[in-house]
Scaffold this motif. Structure first.
Motif, PDB file in Angstrom:
ATOM      1  N   PHE A 224       7.063  18.277 -24.352  1.00  0.00           N
ATOM      2  CA  PHE A 224       7.807  18.269 -25.607  1.00  0.00           C
ATOM      3  C   PHE A 224       7.110  19.146 -26.640  1.00  0.00           C
ATOM      4  CE2 PHE A 224       8.703  16.704 -29.826  1.00  0.00           C
ATOM      5  CZ  PHE A 224      10.057  16.432 -29.805  1.00  0.00           C
ATOM      6  N   THR A 225       7.894  19.947 -27.350  1.00  0.00           N
ATOM      7  CA  THR A 225       7.381  20.858 -28.365  1.00  0.00           C
ATOM      8  C   THR A 225       8.129  20.663 -29.669  1.00  0.00           C
ATOM      9  OG1 THR A 225       6.866  22.549 -26.708  1.00  0.00           O
ATOM     10  CG2 THR A 225       7.057  23.280 -28.997  1.00  0.00           C
ATOM     11  N   THR A 226       7.408  20.468 -30.759  1.00  0.00           N
ATOM     12  CA  THR A 226       7.978  20.600 -32.097  1.00  0.00           C
ATOM     13  C   THR A 226       7.658  22.012 -32.572  1.00  0.00           C
ATOM     14  OG1 THR A 226       7.849  18.260 -32.697  1.00  0.00           O
ATOM     15  CG2 THR A 226       7.801  19.839 -34.505  1.00  0.00           C
TER      16      THR A 226
ATOM     17  N   PRO B 208      15.894  19.189 -35.572  1.00  0.00           N
ATOM     18  CA  PRO B 208      15.063  18.200 -36.257  1.00  0.00           C
ATOM     19  C   PRO B 208      15.698  17.732 -37.556  1.00  0.00           C
ATOM     20  CG  PRO B 208      14.204  20.389 -36.647  1.00  0.00           C
ATOM     21  CD  PRO B 208      15.341  20.552 -35.676  1.00  0.00           C
ATOM     22  N   TRP B 209      15.236  16.564 -38.027  1.00  0.00           N
ATOM     23  CA  TRP B 209      15.806  16.023 -39.268  1.00  0.00           C
ATOM     24  C   TRP B 209      15.347  16.772 -40.508  1.00  0.00           C
ATOM     25  CZ3 TRP B 209      13.721  10.786 -37.329  1.00  0.00           C
ATOM     26  CH2 TRP B 209      12.319  10.739 -37.393  1.00  0.00           C
ATOM     27  N   ARG B 210      14.310  17.596 -40.386  1.00  0.00           N
ATOM     28  CA  ARG B 210      13.971  18.510 -41.470  1.00  0.00           C
ATOM     29  C   ARG B 210      13.199  19.692 -40.902  1.00  0.00           C
ATOM     30  NH1 ARG B 210       8.686  17.959 -43.623  1.00  0.00           N
ATOM     31  NH2 ARG B 210       7.588  16.065 -42.971  1.00  0.00           N
ATOM     32  N   THR B 211      13.219  20.782 -41.645  1.00  0.00           N
ATOM     33  CA  THR B 211      12.521  21.996 -41.212  1.00  0.00           C
ATOM     34  C   THR B 211      11.094  21.998 -41.760  1.00  0.00           C
ATOM     35  OG1 THR B 211      13.376  23.218 -43.122  1.00  0.00           O
ATOM     36  CG2 THR B 211      14.671  23.302 -41.090  1.00  0.00           C
ATOM     37  N   GLY B 212      10.317  22.979 -41.294  1.00  0.00           N
ATOM     38  CA  GLY B 212       8.969  23.165 -41.802  1.00  0.00           C
ATOM     39  C   GLY B 212       7.948  22.159 -41.321  1.00  0.00           C
ATOM     40  N   LEU B 213       8.207  21.507 -40.189  1.00  0.00           N
ATOM     41  CA  LEU B 213       7.275  20.527 -39.638  1.00  0.00           C
ATOM     42  C   LEU B 213       6.047  21.214 -39.044  1.00  0.00           C
ATOM     43  CD1 LEU B 213       9.961  18.357 -37.846  1.00  0.00           C
ATOM     44  CD2 LEU B 213       8.565  17.580 -39.768  1.00  0.00           C
ATOM     45  N   LYS B 214       4.967  20.464 -38.939  1.00  0.00           N
ATOM     46  CA  LYS B 214       3.770  20.975 -38.277  1.00  0.00           C
ATOM     47  C   LYS B 214       4.016  21.033 -36.774  1.00  0.00           C
ATOM     48  CE  LYS B 214      -1.155  20.093 -37.521  1.00  0.00           C
ATOM     49  NZ  LYS B 214      -2.296  19.189 -37.789  1.00  0.00           N
ATOM     50  N   PRO B 215       3.723  22.165 -36.132  1.00  0.00           N
ATOM     51  CA  PRO B 215       3.911  22.250 -34.675  1.00  0.00           C
ATOM     52  C   PRO B 215       3.123  21.177 -33.937  1.00  0.00           C
ATOM     53  CG  PRO B 215       3.580  24.425 -35.604  1.00  0.00           C
ATOM     54  CD  PRO B 215       3.289  23.456 -36.710  1.00  0.00           C
ATOM     55  N   GLN B 216       3.728  20.630 -32.889  1.00  0.00           N
ATOM     56  CA  GLN B 216       3.106  19.579 -32.078  1.00  0.00           C
ATOM     57  C   GLN B 216       3.509  19.764 -30.627  1.00  0.00           C
ATOM     58  OE1 GLN B 216       1.140  16.855 -32.467  1.00  0.00           O
ATOM     59  NE2 GLN B 216       1.517  15.839 -34.426  1.00  0.00           N
ATOM     60  N   TYR B 217       2.657  19.273 -29.723  1.00  0.00           N
ATOM     61  CA  TYR B 217       2.986  19.199 -28.307  1.00  0.00           C
ATOM     62  C   TYR B 217       2.684  17.793 -27.804  1.00  0.00           C
ATOM     63  CZ  TYR B 217       3.221  24.289 -28.094  1.00  0.00           C
ATOM     64  OH  TYR B 217       3.560  25.599 -28.292  1.00  0.00           O
ATOM     65  N   HIS B 218       3.522  17.309 -26.922  1.00  0.00           N
ATOM     66  CA  HIS B 218       3.260  16.042 -26.244  1.00  0.00           C
ATOM     67  C   HIS B 218       3.719  16.187 -24.799  1.00  0.00           C
ATOM     68  CE1 HIS B 218       2.671  13.999 -30.108  1.00  0.00           C
ATOM     69  NE2 HIS B 218       3.799  14.545 -30.504  1.00  0.00           N
ATOM     70  N   THR B 219       3.047  15.529 -23.898  1.00  0.00           N
ATOM     71  CA  THR B 219       3.496  15.452 -22.509  1.00  0.00           C
ATOM     72  C   THR B 219       3.260  14.051 -21.983  1.00  0.00           C
ATOM     73  OG1 THR B 219       2.959  17.764 -22.128  1.00  0.00           O
ATOM     74  CG2 THR B 219       3.243  16.398 -20.188  1.00  0.00           C
ATOM     75  N   ARG B 220       4.223  13.549 -21.246  1.00  0.00           N
ATOM     76  CA  ARG B 220       4.068  12.262 -20.556  1.00  0.00           C
ATOM     77  C   ARG B 220       4.668  12.347 -19.169  1.00  0.00           C
ATOM     78  NH1 ARG B 220       2.683   7.376 -22.774  1.00  0.00           N
ATOM     79  NH2 ARG B 220       2.345   7.325 -25.042  1.00  0.00           N
ATOM     80  N   SER B 221       4.113  11.558 -18.270  1.00  0.00           N
ATOM     81  CA  SER B 221       4.692  11.380 -16.942  1.00  0.00           C
ATOM     82  C   SER B 221       5.429  10.058 -16.918  1.00  0.00           C
ATOM     83  CB  SER B 221       3.594  11.384 -15.869  1.00  0.00           C
ATOM     84  OG  SER B 221       2.958  12.642 -15.813  1.00  0.00           O
TER      85      SER B 221
END
Length: 291
Positions: A114-116, A142-155
């Motif tokens: 997952f990428t923001t 997204p519900w708003r713009t200008g968010l801080k980039p994020q990554y998540h991964t799950r199995s």
């Protein structure tokens, strides 16, 4: 058969009607919504669901480094491997990033990355293995713009998916006004899911022949903000050589074959949608439930 959700409207999106493209012999892709060279004004988005691509990438090929911003982007791996590298991970430090669960290196079946995109990131997705990779690429607004980039991964556990729909994504618990600390903590509304910056829930299940699963619209009590007139999209990926089929809401006119999807409108949080496997092979079903 009686309909369990008589107030719901179900409209199929047949596989053959999707956009389709082949790129340089290395990518075969189906587009449920307008994307890149495919445009149909009737299929631009559905609630906050913006992109649903079913991709196959040949061995030793993939997407070179490219930018994203202001989109929630996630990949659901159906078979094979896909290697993710991004502008937030140093090359050679992938193992450390993978262990953190924040940034990810090599994805396999059962993994969701997952990428923001937020204010801007760059990443590549390469199939570095000797076999093709088959995956879904999905975007939400997204519900708003200008968010801080994020990554998540799950199995997500294969066996659990055979007992019922497993929640994959749910809204960030802190909501649209989350502080920087709450963004970093990244606590989702549903424990064990990946948090998304949208009023959006994703689930996945593997339904054996003749079996029936149920999806609770909105993902359960207190998960989503918009409770009335939600938009639910159900997709049946092409994984069983055409042998899988599902029936929605016990309706004879709502049977989906592999590659098909369905737009479900007029439903409210708490409604229960039945999904029955009616083909000759188990059906892997994706539910995308948005505002």
């Amino acid at each position: 058969m009686s309909k369990t959700l008589s107030h719901a409207k179900i409209v199929a999106r047949r596989s053959a009607d999707r956009g389709y493209a082949e790129h340089g012999g290395w990518l075969k892709t189906f587009h449920t919504f307008s994307f890149a060279s495919y445009w149909d004004h009737k299929f631009s988005h559905f609630g906050s669901l913006r992109v649903l691509n079913e991709d196959r990438v040949a061995a030793h090929n993939g997407f070179p480094t490219h930018p994203h911003r202001d989109a929630e982007i996630f990949s659901y791996i159906l078979s094979g491997e896909l290697t993710h590298r991004d502008s937030m991970v140093r090359r050679g430090a992938e193992a450390e990033a993978s262990a953190s669960g924040k940034d990810f290196y090599r994805m396999k079946r059962g993994d969701v990355q997952f990428t923001t995109g937020g204010t801007g990131i760059a990443h590549s997705e390469q199939n570095e293995s000797g076999k093709p990779v088959h995956f879904l690429q999905i975007w939400a607004l997204p519900w708003r713009t200008g968010l801080k980039p994020q990554y998540h991964t799950r199995s997500f556990d294969e066996a659990a998916k055979r007992h019922g729909f497993v929640p994959i994504l749910s809204p960030l618990k802190a909501g649209v006004d989350a502080t920087a600390k709450e963004e970093q903590e990244a606590v989702p509304k549903i424990e064990g899911t990946i948090p998304i910056h949208a009023d959006f829930v994703m689930g996945a299940g593997i339904i054996e022949e003749t079996k029936k699963f149920e999806w609770t619209v909105g993902g359960g009590e207190g998960v989503v903000e918009k409770r009335k007139k939600r938009n639910v999209y159900v997709h049946l990926p092409m994984t069983k050589g055409g042998k899988a089929k599902i029936r929605l809401d016990s309706r004879e006119d709502a049977v989906l074959s592999e590659g098909d999807g369905a737009f479900i409108t007029g439903v409210n949080a708490g409604d229960v949608l039945s999904v029955e496997s009616v083909g000759e092979a188990e059906a892997e079903v994706i539910v995308l439930d948005s505002d």
